[in-house]
Design a protein around this motif. Structure first.
Motif, PDB file in Angstrom:
ATOM      1  N   PRO A   1       0.789  -1.258  -0.355  1.00 31.71           N
ATOM      2  CA  PRO A   1       0.202   0.124   0.021  1.00 31.71           C
ATOM      3  C   PRO A   1       1.005   1.197   0.035  1.00 31.71           C
ATOM      4  CG  PRO A   1       0.138  -0.889   2.124  1.00 31.71           C
ATOM      5  CD  PRO A   1       0.959  -1.815   1.495  1.00 31.71           C
ATOM      6  N   PHE A   2       2.050   1.131  -0.267  1.00 30.90           N
ATOM      7  CA  PHE A   2       3.059   2.207  -0.040  1.00 30.90           C
ATOM      8  C   PHE A   2       3.112   3.280  -1.234  1.00 30.90           C
ATOM      9  CE2 PHE A   2       4.455  -1.572   1.945  1.00 30.90           C
ATOM     10  CZ  PHE A   2       4.629  -1.143   3.426  1.00 30.90           C
ATOM     11  N   ILE A   3       2.995   4.668  -0.821  1.00 26.65           N
ATOM     12  CA  ILE A   3       3.426   5.551  -1.968  1.00 26.65           C
ATOM     13  C   ILE A   3       4.488   5.262  -2.908  1.00 26.65           C
ATOM     14  CG2 ILE A   3       3.825   8.026  -2.446  1.00 26.65           C
ATOM     15  CD1 ILE A   3       2.203   8.696   0.006  1.00 26.65           C
ATOM     16  N   SER A   4       5.693   4.874  -2.350  1.00 29.37           N
ATOM     17  CA  SER A   4       6.887   4.485  -3.071  1.00 29.37           C
ATOM     18  C   SER A   4       6.751   2.926  -3.171  1.00 29.37           C
ATOM     19  CB  SER A   4       8.098   4.726  -2.326  1.00 29.37           C
ATOM     20  OG  SER A   4       9.163   4.092  -3.123  1.00 29.37           O
ATOM     21  N   PRO A   5       6.299   2.433  -4.455  1.00 26.80           N
ATOM     22  CA  PRO A   5       5.913   0.811  -4.306  1.00 26.80           C
ATOM     23  C   PRO A   5       6.994   0.064  -3.731  1.00 26.80           C
ATOM     24  CG  PRO A   5       5.467   2.073  -6.630  1.00 26.80           C
ATOM     25  CD  PRO A   5       6.144   2.913  -5.509  1.00 26.80           C
ATOM     26  N   LEU A   6       6.471  -1.125  -3.290  1.00 28.05           N
ATOM     27  CA  LEU A   6       7.577  -2.116  -2.601  1.00 28.05           C
ATOM     28  C   LEU A   6       8.290  -2.820  -3.697  1.00 28.05           C
ATOM     29  CD1 LEU A   6       7.899  -3.278   0.123  1.00 28.05           C
ATOM     30  CD2 LEU A   6       6.179  -4.939  -0.215  1.00 28.05           C
TER      31      LEU A   6
ATOM     32  N   SER B   1       9.992   1.347   2.305  1.00 22.64           N
ATOM     33  CA  SER B   1       9.789   3.019   2.882  1.00 22.64           C
ATOM     34  C   SER B   1      10.463   3.091   4.186  1.00 22.64           C
ATOM     35  CB  SER B   1       8.319   3.483   2.944  1.00 22.64           C
ATOM     36  OG  SER B   1       7.727   3.552   1.638  1.00 22.64           O
ATOM     37  N   GLY B   2      10.741   1.913   4.869  1.00 21.57           N
ATOM     38  CA  GLY B   2      11.392   1.910   5.981  1.00 21.57           C
ATOM     39  C   GLY B   2      10.482   2.112   7.074  1.00 21.57           C
ATOM     40  N   GLN B   3      11.138   2.695   8.220  1.00 25.72           N
ATOM     41  CA  GLN B   3      10.321   3.244   9.434  1.00 25.72           C
ATOM     42  C   GLN B   3      10.430   4.786   9.436  1.00 25.72           C
ATOM     43  OE1 GLN B   3      10.858   1.161  13.358  1.00 25.72           O
ATOM     44  NE2 GLN B   3      12.798   0.314  12.551  1.00 25.72           N
ATOM     45  N   ILE B   4       9.314   5.432   9.411  1.00 23.01           N
ATOM     46  CA  ILE B   4       8.820   6.689   9.416  1.00 23.01           C
ATOM     47  C   ILE B   4       8.840   7.333  10.715  1.00 23.01           C
ATOM     48  CG2 ILE B   4       8.486   6.550   6.828  1.00 23.01           C
ATOM     49  CD1 ILE B   4       5.413   6.757   7.678  1.00 23.01           C
ATOM     50  N   PRO B   5       8.901   8.691  10.890  1.00 23.31           N
ATOM     51  CA  PRO B   5       8.595   9.269  12.163  1.00 23.31           C
ATOM     52  C   PRO B   5       7.394   9.642  12.361  1.00 23.31           C
ATOM     53  CG  PRO B   5      10.307  10.543  10.893  1.00 23.31           C
ATOM     54  CD  PRO B   5       9.801   9.546   9.945  1.00 23.31           C
ATOM     55  N   LEU B   6       6.439   9.239  13.519  1.00 24.64           N
ATOM     56  CA  LEU B   6       5.292   9.179  13.800  1.00 24.64           C
ATOM     57  C   LEU B   6       4.865  10.784  13.856  1.00 24.64           C
ATOM     58  CD1 LEU B   6       4.100   6.172  15.689  1.00 24.64           C
ATOM     59  CD2 LEU B   6       4.043   6.653  13.303  1.00 24.64           C
ATOM     60  N   ASP B   7       5.576  11.482  14.736  1.00 25.83           N
ATOM     61  CA  ASP B   7       5.373  12.882  14.724  1.00 25.83           C
ATOM     62  C   ASP B   7       4.953  13.438  13.575  1.00 25.83           C
ATOM     63  OD1 ASP B   7       8.226  12.531  14.195  1.00 25.83           O
ATOM     64  OD2 ASP B   7       8.541  14.441  14.777  1.00 25.83           O
ATOM     65  N   LEU B   8       5.793  13.269  12.576  1.00 20.95           N
ATOM     66  CA  LEU B   8       5.285  13.834  10.933  1.00 20.95           C
ATOM     67  C   LEU B   8       4.118  13.130  10.624  1.00 20.95           C
ATOM     68  CD1 LEU B   8       8.867  14.082   9.289  1.00 20.95           C
ATOM     69  CD2 LEU B   8       7.854  15.570  10.891  1.00 20.95           C
ATOM     70  N   VAL B   9       3.735  12.037  10.904  1.00 25.91           N
ATOM     71  CA  VAL B   9       2.446  11.539  10.288  1.00 25.91           C
ATOM     72  C   VAL B   9       1.204  12.184  11.165  1.00 25.91           C
ATOM     73  CG1 VAL B   9       1.224   9.334  10.259  1.00 25.91           C
ATOM     74  CG2 VAL B   9       3.620   9.177   9.878  1.00 25.91           C
ATOM     75  N   ASN B  10       1.458  12.257  12.449  1.00 24.96           N
ATOM     76  CA  ASN B  10       0.621  12.686  13.359  1.00 24.96           C
ATOM     77  C   ASN B  10       0.303  14.199  12.994  1.00 24.96           C
ATOM     78  OD1 ASN B  10       0.240  10.492  14.586  1.00 24.96           O
ATOM     79  ND2 ASN B  10       1.475  10.951  16.337  1.00 24.96           N
ATOM     80  N   ALA B  11       1.247  14.959  12.349  1.00 24.32           N
ATOM     81  CA  ALA B  11       1.176  16.305  12.156  1.00 24.32           C
ATOM     82  C   ALA B  11       0.825  16.687  10.721  1.00 24.32           C
ATOM     83  CB  ALA B  11       2.460  17.232  12.340  1.00 24.32           C
ATOM     84  N   GLY B  12       0.452  15.491  10.102  1.00 26.24           N
ATOM     85  CA  GLY B  12      -0.137  15.524   8.805  1.00 26.24           C
ATOM     86  C   GLY B  12       1.136  15.959   7.614  1.00 26.24           C
ATOM     87  N   GLU B  13       2.432  15.977   8.131  1.00 25.02           N
ATOM     88  CA  GLU B  13       3.564  16.430   7.008  1.00 25.02           C
ATOM     89  C   GLU B  13       3.844  14.960   6.571  1.00 25.02           C
ATOM     90  OE1 GLU B  13       6.517  18.206   9.195  1.00 25.02           O
ATOM     91  OE2 GLU B  13       5.242  19.160  10.557  1.00 25.02           O
TER      92      GLU B  13
ATOM     93  N   HIS C   1       9.628   5.928  15.504  1.00 20.26           N
ATOM     94  CA  HIS C   1       9.539   5.399  14.420  1.00 20.26           C
ATOM     95  C   HIS C   1       8.858   4.498  14.215  1.00 20.26           C
ATOM     96  CE1 HIS C   1      13.266   8.058  15.099  1.00 20.26           C
ATOM     97  NE2 HIS C   1      13.353   8.448  13.813  1.00 20.26           N
ATOM     98  N   ALA C   2       7.982   4.173  13.011  1.00 21.25           N
ATOM     99  CA  ALA C   2       7.293   2.897  12.905  1.00 21.25           C
ATOM    100  C   ALA C   2       6.923   2.336  11.245  1.00 21.25           C
ATOM    101  CB  ALA C   2       5.656   3.298  13.470  1.00 21.25           C
ATOM    102  N   THR C   3       6.438   1.437  11.106  1.00 17.51           N
ATOM    103  CA  THR C   3       6.360   0.736   9.980  1.00 17.51           C
ATOM    104  C   THR C   3       4.928   0.605   9.844  1.00 17.51           C
ATOM    105  OG1 THR C   3       8.438  -0.468   9.700  1.00 17.51           O
ATOM    106  CG2 THR C   3       6.858  -1.098   8.352  1.00 17.51           C
TER     107      THR C   3
ATOM    108  N   GLY D   1       3.811   6.790   3.556  1.00 14.10           N
ATOM    109  CA  GLY D   1       4.952   7.764   2.650  1.00 14.10           C
ATOM    110  C   GLY D   1       6.330   7.041   3.014  1.00 14.10           C
ATOM    111  N   PHE D   2       7.335   8.039   2.716  1.00  9.84           N
ATOM    112  CA  PHE D   2       8.720   7.607   2.799  1.00  9.84           C
ATOM    113  C   PHE D   2       9.412   8.865   2.992  1.00  9.84           C
ATOM    114  CE2 PHE D   2       7.823   8.245  -1.704  1.00  9.84           C
ATOM    115  CZ  PHE D   2       8.877   8.991  -2.110  1.00  9.84           C
ATOM    116  N   ILE D   3      10.914   8.702   3.459  1.00 11.76           N
ATOM    117  CA  ILE D   3      11.795   9.863   3.490  1.00 11.76           C
ATOM    118  C   ILE D   3      13.106   9.691   2.490  1.00 11.76           C
ATOM    119  CG2 ILE D   3      13.550  11.115   4.736  1.00 11.76           C
ATOM    120  CD1 ILE D   3      11.716  11.223   7.035  1.00 11.76           C
TER     121      ILE D   3
END
Length: 831
Positions: free
Chosen positions: A306-311, A346-358, A810-812, A363-365
């Motif tokens: 389901p990732f924006i950057s395809p697996l 997409s690895g583990q992404i920061p949840l604070d950015l997810v919760n802030a809508g950023e 950070h979470a997957t 998504g991915f970095i």
């Protein structure tokens, strides 16, 4: 004269009439009995029941032979120990027998009860799998089993879903969305990828899947990616280090996965498609050859997730087996497995950015995360059985694997210019062998079983950590990073060898009502490392370097870089004894309850690089596991409850992500487990389990903010539970509704406020047999479309070159709702 003659004639007639009447009466009685017998023959009775051990465990594959005046009637107990057949209503002589079972004969009169019987048997030795692979079974309620039903009727859109079917208090989560080994959590401990904090040992056909001194983590379980679920024959789960047959990584349990030796049909094909551009196939050929079990199977698969950057996760597996039963009591087998996979993540992404809508939760970095793996293994097996029940088994294997993983956990923390992407490399050749001899015998008239065995496991590993940019491992040698101690480049050749021997003895007392089992195992490890770390914080003088090994794995070749370097050269060894003890008591003859107590010591070896770098630290950690509980088993309902106490020793953990060493102090965990299973009717059943950790902590370590508060073990849930509602063979339908739950859990040993979120996930699957040769399969993963995260960790990162450094979670993300549909074709039934 005439009067006398008439009198005599009359007397003779009366006497004749009386004789005729008596004969007629006897004839009527005879005919009546014959009629009764005929009626009884026309109205047979049912002979049914359940086969159990003295500990009320269900016993499959028991032969039941009923002798009557009409001949023999035969049947065999099913997977749940049940049997039923129709017999004449007359005296019966019934013989119960089977592999490694003491035969017994019982007589049943016409007036005796013959339905819903409970027949208790005694094993000459515990059940040993009829395949050629070695499988250590013990008669304790704390061994769980899974048959092949779920694996042949379920569509697996993700290969790691196989681990989720085990349940057994195991919580597993993805780091990378599919291609990477799962992170394992059990009994309040985080095992990383399977090899730390006690470890969870997983074997496939007796070949250890945990890889020691692995490029990404000790005990890495990535080899499971080459396993095809349709080939699983059964799974046994030992909920602790209670069997002497297993050593390294067995502290928190052992999972034995047994693959089929042949398939029921000559041709099997499954094609499926689903959400997120998911495609998968399974194709197998299993020829019908006298005295030979064989198959070859191929499994291709692809998904974008389901990732924006395809697996872009592509997987190909080939598996084969040939077993030749050249004698009734001897067999030899050859098995092979080869697999490859490539993926981005997409690895583990920061949840604070997810919760802030950023940042979107899918998504991915860094879009370059991912990896590629190639592996192959060839194994040979031998089995011989004697009429006494004694069994000898031996196996040997050789395996080759290539592993490259690209990750960026901290983004721009260590390298604000180019980013923190790393390549972790593991090129491995491994060999192993196992022997096992089981001997049943009588000890002062008591049934006993002696098991003796040994293991060898050798690893030759080329392992390294290479800073990279866009998957090019040259970042350390760019001008800005040559002198940057935070950009670490490591390379090493490691030989890790494991030698082990064990003995285990079980004795039955009081006609099987009391069973005592004792075992002892010894493991010896050797660690030989030749390598270096470039760019670390520890420096070594030129004189010291000149005195060390000047092989190609040394710091000398980098002296012109003017960068700190540490040679990793050395040889070390260590050994550990592991005692085992188990007691099972079934005090009642008819009431199906058993009490048990188990103790076992398990071990976990350390990464060889950490061993030679810090030789005074523990090279092997130990896990002392205590368990006590009870089990209740009937034909329609069973339940077990147990209490566990786990005491772990100090442990040194080498972190392959940055070359650092973490020292974990002594830790403890205790809690309880409850498991239940109920057969609601002929088609519908329910099962569920709960593992509850009451406390998990470091007994000798206290918080810096409060000297009276102990530091807690973090990064693992304290509540893990599951439940399943299963429909079996109802008008051609097989279906299951599965629920799994974990509680939220702390991510910091001192700060209880830093926590990972828990989750509840529901999955649904159904299969319908359309024709004898074709079935339709359909599944919905995450039926309620729960938004959740599989793996969550707390550490520092910097999300862009100009951003501030922050400690964050950070979470997957877990997959959103996914649909899968497929068709399964089976041709050429062998029976």
């Amino acid at each position: 004269m005439n009067m006398k003659l008439n009198y005599k004639t009359k007397f003779i007639r009366i006497k004749l009439n009386r004789n005729i009447l008596l004969k007629a009466l006897f004839l009527l009685i005879f005919l009546f009995n014959c009629n009764l017998l005929a009626q009884n023959t026309k109205n047979p009775r049912t002979f049914s029941g359940m086969i159990v051990t003295r500990q009320f465990e269900l016993v499959p594959n028991v032969s039941i032979e009923v002798r009557t005046s009409d001949g023999k009637f035969m049947t065999t107990s099913d997977a749940e120990g049940n049997f039923s057949l129709s017999v004449p209503n007359e005296p019966l002589s019934v013989k119960f027998s089977g592999s490694n079972i003491e035969p017994q004969t019982r007589i049943f009169a016409p007036t005796d009860k013959t339905e819903n019987l409970q027949i208790k048997i005694n094993y000459v030795m515990p059940p040993v799998n009829e395949s050629v692979t070695i499988q250590a079974e013990t008669l304790t309620p704390e061994i769980e089993t899974r048959n092949d039903t779920i694996y042949k009727n379920t569509l697996f859109g993700r290969d790691d879903q196989l681990i989720q079917t085990l349940n057994a208090g195991i919580n597993a989560g993805q780091h990378e969305g599919g291609g990477k080994s799962l992170e394992i959590r059990r009994f309040g401990f985080n095992l990383d990828h399977g090899g730390v904090n006690g470890g969870l040992k997983i074997l496939v056909d007796n070949v250890q899947q945990n890889q020691a001194t692995q490029g990404h983590g000790q005990g890495y379980l990535g080899s499971l990616k080459s396993l095809s679920p349709e080939l699983v024959e059964g799974v046994s789960i030992i909920n602790g280090p209670f069997s002497a047959a297993y050593g390294d990584f067995s502290g928190l349990g052992v999972i034995q996965i047994r693959l089929k030796e042949s398939l029921p049909q000559e041709f099997t094909a499954r094609i499926q498609a689903g959400s997120f551009n998911t495609y998968r196939g399974f194709f197998a050929y299993s020829p019908k050859i006298k005295n030979v079990d064989a198959f070859i199977a191929y499994e291709p698969g692809y998904t974008d997730g389901p990732f924006i950057s395809p697996l872009r996760y592509r997987r190909d597996n080939i598996t084969g087996n040939v077993t030749w039963k050249y004698k009734e009591n001897e067999a030899i087998g050859f098995k092979f497995n080869a697999g490859r996979n490539n993926f981005f993540s997409s690895g583990q992404i920061p949840l604070d950015l997810v919760n802030a809508g950023e940042l979107d939760r899918f998504g991915f970095i860094d879009p370059e995360n991912g990896g590629k793996v190639q592996l192959g293994i060839f194994a040979a097996y031998y089995r011989k059985e004697w009429k006494s029940g004694a069994t000898f088994k031996a196996d040997a294997f050789v395996g080759r694997s290539l592993f490259d993983l690209f990750s960026n956990f901290t983004f721009f923390l260590a390298d604000p210019i180019y980013g923190d992407e790393i390549q972790q490399h593991d090129s491995r050749l491994q060999e192993g062998a196992t022997v096992q001899f089981l001997k049943p015998y009588k000890f002062f008239g008591k049934q006993a079983l002696l098991t003796i065995g040994g293991n060898l496991h050798f690893n030759q590993i080329n392992v390294g950590l290479y800073p990279s940019i866009s998957r090019n491992p040259n970042r350390k040698f760019l001008p800005e990073n040559i002198n940057n101690p935070d950009v670490l480049y490591t390379s090493a050749h490691a030989n890790v060898n494991n030698y082990a021997g064990y003995i285990q003895n079980g004795i039955d007392f009081y006609n099987g009502h009391l069973r005592l089992e004792m075992g002892l195992r010894f493991d010896y490890f050797t660690f030989d490392v030749n390598g270096f770390e470039l760019g670390g914080t520890e420096e070594i003088s030129r004189d010291e370097q000149d005195g060390q090994d000047n092989s190609r794995f040394s710091c000398n070749q980098f002296f012109n870089l003017n960068s700190s370097c540490l040679n990793l050269n050395g040889k070390e060894s260590a050994g550990r004894f592991q005692p085992k003890l188990a007691v099972t008591l079934s005090p009642f003859e008819r009431f199906p309850i058993s009490f048990y107590a188990n103790y076992g010591r398990g071990i976990s070896s350390q990464d060889a690089r950490g061993v030679v770098r810090n030789p005074d630290a523990p090279k092997i950690s130990t896990t002392d596991f205590y368990q006590t509980g009870t089990a209740y088993n009937t034909r329609r309902f069973s339940a077990t409850g147990s209490f566990f106490f786990i005491d772990r020793s100090n442990e040194q953990v080498y972190i392959p992500d940055d070359g650092s060493i973490e020292f974990a102090g002594r830790s403890r965990s205790y809690g309880f487990e409850i498991r239940t299973s109920a057969k609601l009717n002929k088609f519908l059943s329910f099962n569920g389990s709960l593992t509850q950790v009451l406390r998990s902590f470091y007994p000798g370590e206290f918080s810096t903010s409060n000297s009276r508060r102990r530091i807690q073990v973090d990064s693992a849930p304290h509540t893990v539970s599951n439940a399943s509602l299963i429909l079996s063979e109802f008008r051609g339908f097989n279906s299951s509704l599965n629920w799994r739950h974990i509680s939220n859990y702390r991510l910091d040993g001192e700060d209880d406020a830093i926590r990972a979120a828990g989750h509840d996930v529901v999955d649904f699957s159904v299969a319908k047999r359309l024709k004898k040769w074709v079935a339709l399969n359909f599944s919905i993963d995450n039926l309620l479309d729960k938004h959740y995260f599989e793996t969550q960790n707390y550490f520092e990162s910097r999300t862009c070159p100009a951003c501030n450094v922050a400690e964050r979670i950070h979470a997957t993300p877990g997959y959103s709702r996914a649909f899968n549909i497929g068709l399964t074709f089976r041709f050429g039934a062998k029976e």
